[in-house]
Motif scaffolding. Structure first.
Motif, PDB file in Angstrom:
ATOM      1  N   ALA A  81     -86.621   6.472 -16.929  1.00 51.94           N
ATOM      2  CA  ALA A  81     -86.770   5.042 -16.652  1.00 51.94           C
ATOM      3  C   ALA A  81     -86.626   4.230 -17.938  1.00 51.94           C
ATOM      4  O   ALA A  81     -85.999   3.159 -17.941  1.00 51.94           O
ATOM      5  CB  ALA A  81     -88.120   4.770 -15.991  1.00 51.94           C
ATOM      6  N   TRP A  82     -87.176   4.734 -19.035  1.00 54.61           N
ATOM      7  CA  TRP A  82     -87.037   4.057 -20.335  1.00 54.61           C
ATOM      8  C   TRP A  82     -85.580   4.048 -20.784  1.00 54.61           C
ATOM      9  O   TRP A  82     -85.065   3.026 -21.219  1.00 54.61           O
ATOM     10  CB  TRP A  82     -87.938   4.756 -21.361  1.00 54.61           C
ATOM     11  CG  TRP A  82     -87.765   4.281 -22.753  1.00 54.61           C
ATOM     12  CD1 TRP A  82     -88.319   3.153 -23.305  1.00 54.61           C
ATOM     13  CD2 TRP A  82     -87.000   4.894 -23.785  1.00 54.61           C
ATOM     14  NE1 TRP A  82     -87.936   3.041 -24.621  1.00 54.61           N
ATOM     15  CE2 TRP A  82     -87.124   4.102 -24.942  1.00 54.61           C
ATOM     16  CE3 TRP A  82     -86.219   6.040 -23.858  1.00 54.61           C
ATOM     17  CZ2 TRP A  82     -86.500   4.416 -26.140  1.00 54.61           C
ATOM     18  CZ3 TRP A  82     -85.603   6.369 -25.050  1.00 54.61           C
ATOM     19  CH2 TRP A  82     -85.742   5.555 -26.176  1.00 54.61           C
ATOM     20  N   LYS A  83     -84.898   5.195 -20.646  1.00 58.71           N
ATOM     21  CA  LYS A  83     -83.483   5.271 -21.041  1.00 58.71           C
ATOM     22  C   LYS A  83     -82.629   4.322 -20.212  1.00 58.71           C
ATOM     23  O   LYS A  83     -81.680   3.731 -20.725  1.00 58.71           O
ATOM     24  CB  LYS A  83     -82.946   6.700 -20.890  1.00 58.71           C
ATOM     25  CG  LYS A  83     -83.518   7.663 -21.897  1.00 58.71           C
ATOM     26  CD  LYS A  83     -82.803   9.013 -21.918  1.00 58.71           C
ATOM     27  CE  LYS A  83     -82.764   9.707 -20.597  1.00 58.71           C
ATOM     28  NZ  LYS A  83     -82.096  11.028 -20.659  1.00 58.71           N
ATOM     29  N   ASP A  84     -82.961   4.178 -18.919  1.00 56.24           N
ATOM     30  CA  ASP A  84     -82.196   3.322 -18.016  1.00 56.24           C
ATOM     31  C   ASP A  84     -82.547   1.835 -18.161  1.00 56.24           C
ATOM     32  O   ASP A  84     -81.973   0.998 -17.470  1.00 56.24           O
ATOM     33  CB  ASP A  84     -82.436   3.744 -16.562  1.00 56.24           C
ATOM     34  CG  ASP A  84     -81.834   5.093 -16.226  1.00 56.24           C
ATOM     35  OD1 ASP A  84     -80.985   5.586 -16.994  1.00 56.24           O
ATOM     36  OD2 ASP A  84     -82.239   5.677 -15.190  1.00 56.24           O
ATOM     37  N   GLY A  85     -83.500   1.517 -19.023  1.00 56.58           N
ATOM     38  CA  GLY A  85     -83.893   0.124 -19.221  1.00 56.58           C
ATOM     39  C   GLY A  85     -84.858  -0.397 -18.176  1.00 56.58           C
ATOM     40  O   GLY A  85     -85.129  -1.593 -18.122  1.00 56.58           O
ATOM     41  N   LYS A  86     -85.393   0.487 -17.329  1.00 55.06           N
ATOM     42  CA  LYS A  86     -86.361   0.063 -16.315  1.00 55.06           C
ATOM     43  C   LYS A  86     -87.755  -0.120 -16.911  1.00 55.06           C
ATOM     44  O   LYS A  86     -88.596  -0.787 -16.315  1.00 55.06           O
ATOM     45  CB  LYS A  86     -86.404   1.072 -15.173  1.00 55.06           C
ATOM     46  CG  LYS A  86     -85.090   1.151 -14.410  1.00 55.06           C
ATOM     47  CD  LYS A  86     -85.140   2.222 -13.352  1.00 55.06           C
ATOM     48  CE  LYS A  86     -83.789   2.331 -12.650  1.00 55.06           C
ATOM     49  NZ  LYS A  86     -83.733   3.466 -11.718  1.00 55.06           N
ATOM     50  N   LEU A  87     -88.003   0.522 -18.065  1.00 49.55           N
ATOM     51  CA  LEU A  87     -89.257   0.364 -18.798  1.00 49.55           C
ATOM     52  C   LEU A  87     -88.933  -0.026 -20.237  1.00 49.55           C
ATOM     53  O   LEU A  87     -88.036   0.555 -20.847  1.00 49.55           O
ATOM     54  CB  LEU A  87     -90.060   1.672 -18.818  1.00 49.55           C
ATOM     55  CG  LEU A  87     -90.635   2.212 -17.511  1.00 49.55           C
ATOM     56  CD1 LEU A  87     -91.307   3.555 -17.740  1.00 49.55           C
ATOM     57  CD2 LEU A  87     -91.610   1.225 -16.889  1.00 49.55           C
ATOM     58  N   THR A  88     -89.666  -0.999 -20.749  1.00 56.00           N
ATOM     59  CA  THR A  88     -89.547  -1.355 -22.165  1.00 56.00           C
ATOM     60  C   THR A  88     -90.336  -0.332 -22.987  1.00 56.00           C
ATOM     61  O   THR A  88     -91.055   0.505 -22.423  1.00 56.00           O
ATOM     62  CB  THR A  88     -90.136  -2.752 -22.419  1.00 56.00           C
ATOM     63  OG1 THR A  88     -91.556  -2.698 -22.150  1.00 56.00           O
ATOM     64  CG2 THR A  88     -89.463  -3.814 -21.566  1.00 56.00           C
TER      65      THR A  88
END
Length: 120
Positions: A81-88
Motif C-alpha cells: 500500500a505504501w509503494k502504491d501511494g495508498k499510504l504516506t
C-alpha cells in the motif's frame, strides 16, 4: 528512490522490556532489523515477495515473542500500500505501530502460570 523507516517497540518477555525493531522500506525491499539480526523481504513486482536472511518469526521467537501467523502477510500488505501511494510515510508508520501494539497485547496476554513458564 522512495524510502522510509519505521521504529517499532515490541515487548520482549525474555528481557522484560521493549526492544526496537527497525523497518526500512524501499520500493524493492523491506528490511527488518533488531540488534544484529535481519529479516529481508524482496519484491521484483512480478511474483510474490520473497523473505530471506533470517525468518522474522525466528527473530521474534528468540525474544519469547510469538506473533500471529499472518504477520509477514500484514507487513507485505502495508508495504505494498505504501509503494502504491495508498499510504504516506506517516500513515504506514501508524499502521505498523498498530500491528506492534497488537503483538504487544498478545504477548502480554499469553499464559503466565508456572506450568507455561518453561514453554514460553
Amino acid at each position: 528512490m522512495k524510502t522510509t523507516t519505521v521504529e517499532l517497540n515490541i515487548f520482549s518477555p525474555r528481557w522484560g522490556h521493549k526492544d526496537t525493531y527497525g523497518v526500512n522500506l524501499t520500493e524493492n525491499e523491506m528490511v527488518i532489523t533488531q540488534g544484529g539480526r535481519t529479516a529481508k523481504c524482496t519484491s521484483n513486482g512480478e511474483s510474490d515477495p520473497i523473505w530471506s536472511i533470517e525468518p522474522l518469526e525466528k527473530i521474534l521467537n528468540n525474544d519469547h515473542i510469538y506473533p500471529p501467523s499472518e504477520l509477514e502477510d500484514l507487513l507485505e500488505y502495508a508495504w505494498q500500500a505504501w509503494k502504491d501511494g495508498k499510504l504516506t510515510d506517516a500513515e504506514v508508520d501508524t499502521e505498523l505501530q498498530a500491528v506492534a501494539d497488537w503483538i504487544n497485547t498478545m504477548t502480554k496476554a499469553k499464559p503466565n502460570t508456572t506450568f507455561w513458564s518453561s514453554y514460553f
